[in-house]
Design an enzyme around this catalytic site. Sequence first.
Site, PDB file in Angstrom:
ATOM      1  N   ASP A   1       0.854  -1.176   0.000  1.00  0.00           N
ATOM      2  CA  ASP A   1       0.000   0.000   0.000  1.00  0.00           C
ATOM      3  C   ASP A   1       0.899   1.237   0.000  1.00  0.00           C
ATOM      4  O   ASP A   1       1.881   1.298   0.747  1.00  0.00           O
ATOM      5  CB  ASP A   1      -0.905   0.003   1.234  1.00  0.00           C
ATOM      6  CG  ASP A   1      -1.936   1.103   1.190  1.00  0.00           C
ATOM      7  OD1 ASP A   1      -2.958   0.930   0.518  1.00  0.00           O
ATOM      8  OD2 ASP A   1      -1.706   2.138   1.834  1.00  0.00           O
TER       9      ASP A   1
ATOM     10  N   ASN B   1      -2.261  12.732  -3.981  1.00  0.00           N
ATOM     11  CA  ASN B   1      -3.272  13.134  -4.967  1.00  0.00           C
ATOM     12  C   ASN B   1      -3.782  14.546  -4.683  1.00  0.00           C
ATOM     13  O   ASN B   1      -3.926  15.355  -5.594  1.00  0.00           O
ATOM     14  CB  ASN B   1      -4.449  12.165  -4.969  1.00  0.00           C
ATOM     15  CG  ASN B   1      -4.228  10.965  -5.849  1.00  0.00           C
ATOM     16  OD1 ASN B   1      -3.427  10.996  -6.774  1.00  0.00           O
ATOM     17  ND2 ASN B   1      -4.944   9.893  -5.574  1.00  0.00           N
TER      18      ASN B   1
ATOM     19  N   HIS C   1      -4.278  14.150  -9.390  1.00  0.00           N
ATOM     20  CA  HIS C   1      -4.466  12.726  -9.684  1.00  0.00           C
ATOM     21  C   HIS C   1      -3.549  12.226 -10.792  1.00  0.00           C
ATOM     22  O   HIS C   1      -3.205  11.045 -10.826  1.00  0.00           O
ATOM     23  CB  HIS C   1      -5.936  12.444 -10.013  1.00  0.00           C
ATOM     24  CG  HIS C   1      -6.810  12.566  -8.814  1.00  0.00           C
ATOM     25  ND1 HIS C   1      -6.974  11.538  -7.918  1.00  0.00           N
ATOM     26  CD2 HIS C   1      -7.532  13.602  -8.331  1.00  0.00           C
ATOM     27  CE1 HIS C   1      -7.777  11.925  -6.941  1.00  0.00           C
ATOM     28  NE2 HIS C   1      -8.131  13.182  -7.170  1.00  0.00           N
TER      29      HIS C   1
ATOM     30  N   ASP D   1      -1.475   8.855 -10.531  1.00  0.00           N
ATOM     31  CA  ASP D   1      -1.436   7.792 -11.544  1.00  0.00           C
ATOM     32  C   ASP D   1      -0.006   7.452 -11.942  1.00  0.00           C
ATOM     33  O   ASP D   1       0.333   6.286 -12.157  1.00  0.00           O
ATOM     34  CB  ASP D   1      -2.231   8.201 -12.787  1.00  0.00           C
ATOM     35  CG  ASP D   1      -3.731   8.180 -12.574  1.00  0.00           C
ATOM     36  OD1 ASP D   1      -4.190   7.680 -11.525  1.00  0.00           O
ATOM     37  OD2 ASP D   1      -4.457   8.671 -13.473  1.00  0.00           O
TER      38      ASP D   1
ATOM     39  N   GLU E   1      -4.647   2.021  -4.335  1.00  0.00           N
ATOM     40  CA  GLU E   1      -3.186   2.024  -4.269  1.00  0.00           C
ATOM     41  C   GLU E   1      -2.638   0.746  -3.636  1.00  0.00           C
ATOM     42  O   GLU E   1      -1.536   0.720  -3.112  1.00  0.00           O
ATOM     43  CB  GLU E   1      -2.684   3.267  -3.512  1.00  0.00           C
ATOM     44  CG  GLU E   1      -2.961   3.283  -2.030  1.00  0.00           C
ATOM     45  CD  GLU E   1      -4.333   3.838  -1.644  1.00  0.00           C
ATOM     46  OE1 GLU E   1      -4.508   4.104  -0.452  1.00  0.00           O
ATOM     47  OE2 GLU E   1      -5.219   3.976  -2.497  1.00  0.00           O
TER      48      GLU E   1
END
Length: 184
Positions: free
Chosen positions: A56, A64, A69, A73, A99
């Site tokens: 994680d 983010n 975002h 990504d 994630e």
Amino acid sequence: SEKNKKIKALIEELQHISRTDPLTGLANRRQFINSFQENVARNKREGTALSLLFFDIDHFKAINDRHGHHFGDVILTSLAKLLASNSRPYDSLARWGGEEFLLLLPKVNENEAFDIGERIRKKARIKFSKEFDIPFSISIGVAQHRNNDSMDIFIDQADNALYAAKQTGRNRVIKFSELEKTWL
């Protein structure tokens, strides 16, 4: 014959889409479930270990929120590449959701999986450019499959170890067997 080729190609494309995470190109949850079942059957026949790493990204929401975002990504795809480059061809790597990533390690016991997780954790840092640097870290939970464990139990064990890694400061690897001794 030409029509049959097009239909066959379309079926193959749909099968690929149904098994693949579109952002990272890794296997998705559905494909991981299939792979898990195959690996458990093989490892029972061979009497070998089977371990799981549950990854994680630490503070992903803050990344983010702060950087957008798009950069989230980029981090997801970068981590996917890092995990893939540190996996063997017969390991099963998947994006579990958001994630979170899973790496199923056939013929690897929990201690060996811990060492693999540590190596990956230390490499989990990305620099996008000289001007824009977003460091990130990952937390990892490790579990070794026991003969009668269902997939849900096995993943829960790794997830509990991941949760402990998050609760004890993040950017670390924790084995489920250590939790059993101290937390559970």
